[in-house]
Write a protein that holds these residues in place. Structure first.
Motif, PDB file in Angstrom:
ATOM      1  N   MET A  48       1.396  -0.957   0.357  1.00  0.00           N
ATOM      2  CA  MET A  48      -0.065  -0.245   0.399  1.00  0.00           C
ATOM      3  C   MET A  48       0.743   1.258  -0.408  1.00  0.00           C
ATOM      4  O   MET A  48       1.866   1.074   0.813  1.00  0.00           O
ATOM      5  CB  MET A  48      -0.956  -0.038   1.541  1.00  0.00           C
ATOM      6  N   ASP A  49       0.555   1.705  -0.849  1.00  0.00           N
ATOM      7  CA  ASP A  49       1.243   3.568  -1.569  1.00  0.00           C
ATOM      8  C   ASP A  49       1.017   4.822   0.276  1.00  0.00           C
ATOM      9  O   ASP A  49      -0.380   4.900  -0.428  1.00  0.00           O
ATOM     10  CB  ASP A  49       1.030   3.482  -2.447  1.00  0.00           C
ATOM     11  N   ILE A  50       1.630   4.580   1.242  1.00  0.00           N
ATOM     12  CA  ILE A  50       1.019   5.272   2.735  1.00  0.00           C
ATOM     13  C   ILE A  50       1.926   6.470   2.084  1.00  0.00           C
ATOM     14  O   ILE A  50       2.176   7.317   2.734  1.00  0.00           O
ATOM     15  CB  ILE A  50       1.762   4.389   3.252  1.00  0.00           C
ATOM     16  N   ASP A  51       2.532   6.880   1.088  1.00  0.00           N
ATOM     17  CA  ASP A  51       2.981   8.312   0.749  1.00  0.00           C
ATOM     18  C   ASP A  51       1.207   8.918   0.485  1.00  0.00           C
ATOM     19  O   ASP A  51       1.297  10.300   0.819  1.00  0.00           O
ATOM     20  CB  ASP A  51       3.828   8.205  -0.225  1.00  0.00           C
ATOM     21  N   ASN A  52       0.131   8.264   0.139  1.00  0.00           N
ATOM     22  CA  ASN A  52      -0.878   9.211  -0.474  1.00  0.00           C
ATOM     23  C   ASN A  52      -2.277   8.930   1.073  1.00  0.00           C
ATOM     24  O   ASN A  52      -1.857   7.760   1.467  1.00  0.00           O
ATOM     25  CB  ASN A  52      -1.161   8.099  -1.209  1.00  0.00           C
ATOM     26  N   GLU A  53      -1.720  10.209   1.094  1.00  0.00           N
ATOM     27  CA  GLU A  53      -2.590   9.806   2.369  1.00  0.00           C
ATOM     28  C   GLU A  53      -4.347   9.872   2.589  1.00  0.00           C
ATOM     29  O   GLU A  53      -4.577   9.362   3.915  1.00  0.00           O
ATOM     30  CB  GLU A  53      -2.515  11.669   2.894  1.00  0.00           C
ATOM     31  N   GLU A  54      -4.604   9.516   1.155  1.00  0.00           N
ATOM     32  CA  GLU A  54      -6.127   9.485   1.631  1.00  0.00           C
ATOM     33  C   GLU A  54      -5.436   7.556   0.916  1.00  0.00           C
ATOM     34  O   GLU A  54      -6.585   7.116   2.423  1.00  0.00           O
ATOM     35  CB  GLU A  54      -6.700   9.186  -0.386  1.00  0.00           C
ATOM     36  N   VAL A  55      -4.938   6.842   0.732  1.00  0.00           N
ATOM     37  CA  VAL A  55      -4.710   5.300   1.010  1.00  0.00           C
ATOM     38  C   VAL A  55      -4.572   5.473   2.453  1.00  0.00           C
ATOM     39  O   VAL A  55      -5.045   4.449   3.495  1.00  0.00           O
ATOM     40  CB  VAL A  55      -3.967   4.946   0.348  1.00  0.00           C
ATOM     41  N   LEU A  56      -3.438   5.898   3.509  1.00  0.00           N
ATOM     42  CA  LEU A  56      -3.038   5.534   4.738  1.00  0.00           C
ATOM     43  C   LEU A  56      -3.807   6.137   5.440  1.00  0.00           C
ATOM     44  O   LEU A  56      -3.963   5.062   6.304  1.00  0.00           O
ATOM     45  CB  LEU A  56      -2.234   7.041   5.381  1.00  0.00           C
ATOM     46  N   ASN A  57      -5.153   6.959   5.496  1.00  0.00           N
ATOM     47  CA  ASN A  57      -6.109   7.051   6.485  1.00  0.00           C
ATOM     48  C   ASN A  57      -6.808   6.134   6.171  1.00  0.00           C
ATOM     49  O   ASN A  57      -8.328   5.971   6.899  1.00  0.00           O
ATOM     50  CB  ASN A  57      -6.610   8.229   6.378  1.00  0.00           C
ATOM     51  N   ASN A  58      -7.381   5.279   5.057  1.00  0.00           N
ATOM     52  CA  ASN A  58      -8.556   3.906   4.885  1.00  0.00           C
ATOM     53  C   ASN A  58      -7.647   2.441   5.075  1.00  0.00           C
ATOM     54  O   ASN A  58      -8.068   1.597   5.095  1.00  0.00           O
ATOM     55  CB  ASN A  58      -8.506   4.487   3.921  1.00  0.00           C
ATOM     56  N   LEU A  59      -6.615   3.012   5.478  1.00  0.00           N
ATOM     57  CA  LEU A  59      -5.966   1.658   6.198  1.00  0.00           C
ATOM     58  C   LEU A  59      -6.684   0.407   6.732  1.00  0.00           C
ATOM     59  O   LEU A  59      -7.059  -0.516   6.584  1.00  0.00           O
ATOM     60  CB  LEU A  59      -4.197   1.256   6.769  1.00  0.00           C
TER      61      LEU A  59
END
Length: 362
Positions: A48-59
């Motif tokens: 998962m690309d957690i540089d992307n804040e949207e991806v990070l917040n939806n983990l």
């Protein structure tokens, strides 16, 4: 794999397609499609690309829907804050991209050995004065938690001038706190793990400096960065701090989940020293209510004496320990792994403290 950058997505996809032990089932450039389409593939690994804040917040959604899958957060550069946030959300761990397939396997092994996908529990051991039994307590408690939790435990010897933990375990580690502070900003957890010497199953040591004068090479912020990185490798961190107040002990204490403040009953002034220490630790912008007093060499060591000390201190006491020369002698002689007398009041108290730490009560 979820990757927001098309060039990076292509690079990583080509790498995995060429690896014999990976089958790349699907790739996405946004989390939403991955979340609702991945189930048809029954994947056991997410990148998962957690540089992307949207991806990070939806983990958390991925953790809930795919509880058995390994979820690795990918980042372009190591960022302790982002990694900690991902860890709190339940991901297995993080990895820096681009990477080799072998690094994925090694990272998975490292994080699986670490234990539950939760933030580490950081426990410090501080004493107002020396010769309080602080180091012995740290060593015994770390050993007990490693055995009972079956998760990875690290001892960090931050008593920079007079650290004794290598002697306790009869070791000559290759790396010390000085090396770790110097290198930590250039490393990832995978590269940092070998700095810790394996003592026994689930228990590792980061040694104090080889010479007292090397202590000046370790600054407070550098040591905090070492602790932050180590938290991604180990489920529990036990940090033996130097006696007395200094910027290093204050900084690490403020960062910890639990601080054991240890004093040895000797002259009768130790309760006063403890009270002053607790007042200082609870003062300032970063004050916490996680400071747990412990008294050693208490005689008689019973509930009545503990209640008496609590009344004098005006605060609850986490534990009291008797004066057990045999056990301390074993620890000081480097035989702590082999000759511990288990059926003693001291070891029973250690066992109870270990259970409370594992249960998250301390």
């Amino acid at each position: 794999m979820v990757e927001s950058s098309p060039p990076m997505l292509e690079t990583l996809s080509n790498t995995l397609k060429q690896a014999e032990n990976f089958e790349l089932l699907s790739t996405y450039d946004n989390f939403n499609a991955a979340l609702w389409q991945s189930a048809i593939y029954n994947p056991n690994l997410f990148l998962m690309d957690i540089d992307n804040e949207e991806v990070l917040n939806n983990l958390p959604a991925f953790v809930d829907i795919f509880p058995e899958a390994v979820i690795l957060g990918m980042m372009s550069n190591w960022d302790a804050d982002i990694s900690y946030k991902a860890q709190k959300m339940g991901v297995t761990g993080c990895i820096v991209k681009p990477f080799k397939p072998s690094e994925i396997v090694e990272s998975i092994e490292l994080y699986k050995k670490r234990g539950k996908p939760k933030p580490s529990q950081i426990v410090t051991f501080f004493s107002p004065k020396g010769r309080s039994g602080r180091t012995t307590l740290a060593a015994l408690l770390a050993l007990e938690v490693a055995q009972k939790s079956n998760e990875a435990v690290a001892l960090i010897d931050a008593d920079l001038q007079f650290g004794d933990l290598p002697i306790f375990f009869d070791l000559e580690p290759q790396h010390t706190v000085v090396d770790a502070v110097h290198d930590v900003k250039l490393l990832t957890p995978l590269a940092f793990a070998p700095y810790f010497h394996e003592i026994t199953k689930n228990l590792y040591l980061l040694s104090s400096p080889e010479r007292p004068e090397y202590a000046e090479l370790v600054d407070a912020q550098g040591l905090v960065e070492v602790v932050r990185m180590a938290g991604h490798i180990f489920r529990y961190l036990f940090i033996d701090l130097p006696a007395g107040f200094n910027p290093l002990s204050i900084a690490v204490s403020n960062f910890a989940n639990t601080n054991f403040v240890v004093a040895m009953i000797n002259t009768g002034l130790e309760v006063l020293h403890m009270k002053r220490s607790l007042d200082l630790l609870r003062t300032g912008e970063n004050r916490k209510e996680n400071h747990c007093p412990i008294f050693t060499r208490v005689n008689p060591c019973n509930a009545e004496q503990k209640a008496k000390l609590e009344q004098q201190l005006g605060s609850p006491i986490a534990a009291i320990f008797p004066n057990e020369y045999n056990l301390v002698s074993v620890a000081n002689s480097g035989r702590i792994l082999y000759g511990l007398p288990r059926d003693t009041l001291m070891m029973k108290t250690i066992e109870n403290l270990a259970k409370e730490i594992i249960a998250g009560k301390l």
